[in-house]
Scaffold this active site. Structure first.
Site, PDB file in Angstrom:
ATOM      1  N   ASP A 107     -59.956  15.441   5.650  1.00 53.39           N
ATOM      2  CA  ASP A 107     -60.436  16.459   4.711  1.00 53.39           C
ATOM      3  C   ASP A 107     -61.643  15.960   3.934  1.00 53.39           C
ATOM      4  OD1 ASP A 107     -58.604  14.608   3.500  1.00 53.39           O
ATOM      5  OD2 ASP A 107     -58.564  15.863   1.712  1.00 53.39           O
ATOM      6  N   GLU A 171     -56.124  14.137   1.569  1.00 51.12           N
ATOM      7  CA  GLU A 171     -56.374  12.975   0.713  1.00 51.12           C
ATOM      8  C   GLU A 171     -57.087  13.363  -0.570  1.00 51.12           C
ATOM      9  OE1 GLU A 171     -58.131   9.434  -1.034  1.00 51.12           O
ATOM     10  OE2 GLU A 171     -59.159  11.225  -0.381  1.00 51.12           O
ATOM     11  N   GLU A 172     -58.074  14.221  -0.446  1.00 50.25           N
ATOM     12  CA  GLU A 172     -58.905  14.544  -1.619  1.00 50.25           C
ATOM     13  C   GLU A 172     -58.130  15.310  -2.694  1.00 50.25           C
ATOM     14  OE1 GLU A 172     -61.656  13.220  -2.224  1.00 50.25           O
ATOM     15  OE2 GLU A 172     -62.802  12.867  -0.401  1.00 50.25           O
TER      16      GLU A 172
HETATM   17  C1  LIG Z   1     -73.999  -3.138 -10.772  1.00 48.13           C
HETATM   18  C2  LIG Z   1     -73.009  -2.380  -9.969  1.00 48.13           C
HETATM   19  C3  LIG Z   1     -71.999  -3.293  -9.430  1.00 48.13           C
HETATM   20  C4  LIG Z   1     -71.166  -2.973  -8.515  1.00 48.13           C
HETATM   21  C5  LIG Z   1     -71.125  -1.634  -7.941  1.00 48.13           C
HETATM   22  C6  LIG Z   1     -69.770  -1.118  -8.004  1.00 48.13           C
HETATM   23  C7  LIG Z   1     -69.421  -0.071  -7.381  1.00 48.13           C
HETATM   24  C8  LIG Z   1     -70.323   0.759  -6.560  1.00 48.13           C
HETATM   25  C9  LIG Z   1     -70.268   0.373  -5.149  1.00 48.13           C
HETATM   26  C10 LIG Z   1     -69.847   1.088  -4.172  1.00 48.13           C
HETATM   27  C11 LIG Z   1     -69.301   2.426  -4.353  1.00 48.13           C
HETATM   28  C12 LIG Z   1     -69.495   3.241  -3.166  1.00 48.13           C
HETATM   29  C13 LIG Z   1     -69.051   4.429  -3.082  1.00 48.13           C
HETATM   30  C14 LIG Z   1     -68.264   5.061  -4.140  1.00 48.13           C
HETATM   31  C15 LIG Z   1     -67.682   6.284  -3.618  1.00 48.13           C
HETATM   32  C16 LIG Z   1     -66.443   6.434  -3.278  1.00 48.13           C
HETATM   33  C17 LIG Z   1     -65.350   5.549  -3.593  1.00 48.13           C
HETATM   34  C18 LIG Z   1     -64.498   5.255  -2.415  1.00 48.13           C
HETATM   35  C19 LIG Z   1     -63.434   5.908  -2.051  1.00 48.13           C
HETATM   36  C20 LIG Z   1     -62.928   7.077  -2.735  1.00 48.13           C
HETATM   37  C21 LIG Z   1     -62.041   7.862  -1.910  1.00 48.13           C
HETATM   38  C22 LIG Z   1     -62.482   9.281  -1.745  1.00 48.13           C
HETATM   39  O1  LIG Z   1     -63.128   9.878  -2.607  1.00 48.13           O
HETATM   40  O2  LIG Z   1     -62.123   9.847  -0.716  1.00 48.13           O
HETATM   41  N1  LIG Z   2     -59.748   9.491  -3.000  1.00 49.33           N
HETATM   42  C1  LIG Z   2     -60.184  10.571  -3.832  1.00 49.33           C
HETATM   43  C2  LIG Z   2     -59.055  11.504  -4.218  1.00 49.33           C
HETATM   44  C3  LIG Z   2     -57.927  10.861  -4.978  1.00 49.33           C
HETATM   45  C4  LIG Z   2     -58.009  10.787  -6.343  1.00 49.33           C
HETATM   46  C5  LIG Z   2     -56.987  10.194  -7.066  1.00 49.33           C
HETATM   47  C6  LIG Z   2     -55.876   9.704  -6.439  1.00 49.33           C
HETATM   48  C7  LIG Z   2     -55.774   9.783  -5.055  1.00 49.33           C
HETATM   49  C8  LIG Z   2     -56.804  10.364  -4.330  1.00 49.33           C
HETATM   50  C9  LIG Z   2     -60.919  10.020  -5.035  1.00 49.33           C
HETATM   51  O1  LIG Z   2     -60.884   8.849  -5.329  1.00 49.33           O
HETATM   52  O2  LIG Z   2     -61.556  10.814  -5.717  1.00 49.33           O
HETATM   53 ZN   LIG Z   3     -62.452   9.360   1.020  1.00 47.23          ZN
HETATM   54 ZN   LIG Z   4     -63.765  11.489  -1.409  1.00 47.95          ZN
END
Ligand SMILES: CC/C=C\C/C=C\C/C=C\C/C=C\C/C=C\C/C=C\CCC(=O)O
Ligand SMILES: N[C@@H](Cc1ccccc1)C(=O)O
Ligand SMILES: [Zn+2]
Ligand SMILES: [Zn+2]
Length: 474
Positions: A107, A171-172
């Site tokens: 998703d 998941e979202e």
């Molecule tokens: C000076 C900054 C230092 C470190 C940076 C820290 C964090 C930033 C680095 C990478 C972040 C990359 C992407 C962030 C986006 C999404 C988070 C990952 C999973 C979330 C799950 C989801 O939304 O499905």
């Molecule tokens: N992975 C998504 C959705 C999510 C939020 C919070 C808990 C679990 C899943 C996010 O970090 O935004």
């Molecule tokens: Zn994700």
């Molecule tokens: Zn996401």
């Protein structure tokens, strides 16, 4: 035909030495909290359940045949879980090895074409990039895992260690029907896992200010999370006789206080400090000295980090106002004003601390909080020492594919409720805004790398020894 529609039979695995990571995942996904003394109602109402029509089921299975070897292999058992999620069990030749698990989600968050160079659901290509919602989060991993395995089968590869692939569909919105049902299914079969890999971090190229070269971070923990709906109710009425304070006014004032009064900077109170210290040599002079001496320069670094959204996310519990709704007609005083606030909790804080702080900041009984998505404290840190097979195998696969990057453990700012978190993609600073944002895209080489990564990971998981870093330690 290896596709079995019902419950496949998975041999009961009897590894005794290693704790059940499946149980850890289950705990992360299933636990709910009592919220003492705080006015938070757990609503927990989901959408009405629907069954797939027979022709829809057919359609679904047709689509899945995009991976012919995978779906025709006698080593693969496939089943549909929670109606739309997919669970695969790939049978290895050596039953004495604990299986591992790769998970990804199908998703995506919504997208409207506004602001995109190419439509968000077109999958169109421009200058070597494929545009589309989900290209980074998280479809590249779905494709990477399945295609990596497909290509291994094509080369006649027979895995030694069994593994599971879980592809969730919700998941979202918290994974209530997908991931949770997959966990339940594995639990009833008493499955124990050696390790589990999900999304969460990447190879960061210039994302961490002052670093000399790209750095691969494997998420070994993540921030906690809670999402609250804040509601103000009272009877509607004619706009010609407005109350002194409107629902919109009351709620806006509360939200404004929340945004002004952010949670404190906690840099160094959680594992993020160690992450910078470990990476100290990766920074240009004089930042290398600064990072190696956070006992002295911690306060300075914390102030610098909080200036950018991603750095800020590392140092504190973030407060994001994400939804705001009120009013239906220009001359009707609305009955309800409602907003959603999404907190991502720094490892040194807890759900309850955040709720208490929020109540203190809002200080208004007319604003009623409630929650209808999963929430959890920052989880414990997954093992990542020299002896830990899962971590070392992921690490080695990263160095196999990306060749020279240093690899370090990190705290993921997004939520995945998993053990290890890594996407085999190189992310630049300008790409951060593409996650859940506009112009989400992946380069053609990028998607190739993701496939290669799973190609390596599956093979590396079949080796005997904890892999030893050779070409990379500094
Ligand atoms: C000076 C900054 C230092 C470190 C940076 C820290 C964090 C930033 C680095 C990478 C972040 C990359 C992407 C962030 C986006 C999404 C988070 C990952 C999973 C979330 C799950 C989801 O939304 O499905
Ligand atoms: N992975 C998504 C959705 C999510 C939020 C919070 C808990 C679990 C899943 C996010 O970090 O935004
Ligand atoms: Zn994700
Ligand atoms: Zn996401």
């Amino acid at each position: 035909m290896a596709i079995s529609m019902g419950k496949g039979s998975v041999g009961v695995l009897t590894g005794v030495f290693i704790a059940s990571l499946a149980v850890v995942v289950a705990v992360l996904l299933l636990r709910t909290y009592n919220l003492p003394e705080l006015k938070v109602a757990w609503k927990g109402k989901g959408a009405p359940r629907i069954e797939l029509e027979e022709d829809e089921r057919e359609q679904l299975y047709e689509a899945l045949k995009a991976f012919p070897r995978l779906f025709n292999s006698s080593l693969v058992e496939y089943e549909l879980v929670g109606e739309y999620s997919h669970l695969f069990n790939v049978q290895g030749s050596d039953n004495s090895l604990l299986p591992y698990m790769l998970i990804a989600h199908l998703d995506v968050v919504p997208a409207t074409p506004e602001g995109w160079d190419l439509p968000p659901f077109s999958g169109e290509e421009k200058e070597g990039y494929i545009y589309g919602r989900g290209s980074l989060d998280d479809k590249n991993r779905v494709i990477g895992i399945l295609q990596g395995l497909e290509f291994l089968f094509k080369r006649g590869y027979k895995p030694r260690r069994s593994f599971y692939i879980g592809l969730g569909h919700d998941e979202e919105i918290g994974g209530r029907h997908g991931a949770k049902e997959i966990v339940k299914t594995l639990e009833t079969r008493n499955v124990k896992l050696e390790f589990l890999l999900d999304e969460g971090f990447e190879v960061l190229d210039g994302v961490i200010y002052g670093t000399k070269r790209p750095i691969a971070l494997i998420g070994v923990t993540e921030k906690g999370t809670i999402t609250l709906n804040l509601t103000v109710h009272s009877p509607p009425g004619h706009s010609s006789m407005p109350p002194r304070e409107s629902r919109i006014g009351i709620l806006s004032a509360a939200l404004s206080r929340l945004e002004q009064d952010q949670m404190p900077n906690r840099f160094g109170k959680g594992p993020e400090g160690a992450m910078f210290e470990q990476l100290a040599d990766e920074f240009y002079f004089p930042l290398n000295i600064v990072m190696a001496n956070l006992w002295l320069f911690g306060p300075l670094v914390s102030r610098i980090l909080q200036r950018t959204p991603s750095g800020n996310a590392l140092v504190r519990t973030t407060t994001a106002l994400t939804i705001f709704n009120a009013g239906i007609k220009s001359n009707v005083i609305p009955q309800t004003a409602r907003a959603t606030v999404n907190f991502r909790i720094h490892p040194a804080e807890t759900v309850n601390e955040v709720l208490k702080a929020m109540n203190t900041t809002i200080m208004d009984d007319r604003v009623i909080p409630s929650s209808d998505v999963p929430f959890f404290d920052p989880p414990s840190i997954s093992p990542h020492d020299e002896e830990t097979f899962g971590y070392q195998t992921v690490k080695r696969s990263i160095t196999d594919v990306f060749l020279v990057e240093p690899v370090a453990p990190g705290v993921s700012i997004g939520n995945t409720a998993s053990i290890y978190k890594f996407r085999a993609l190189v992310i630049k600073d300008e790409d951060l805004s593409r996650f859940h944002g506009i112009n989400e895209r992946i380069s053609k080489e990028g998607i190739e790398t993701v496939v290669q990564f799973y190609f390596q990971l599956i093979q590396n998981s079949d080796t005997d020894i904890v892999p030893v870093q050779s070409h990379l330690e500094l």
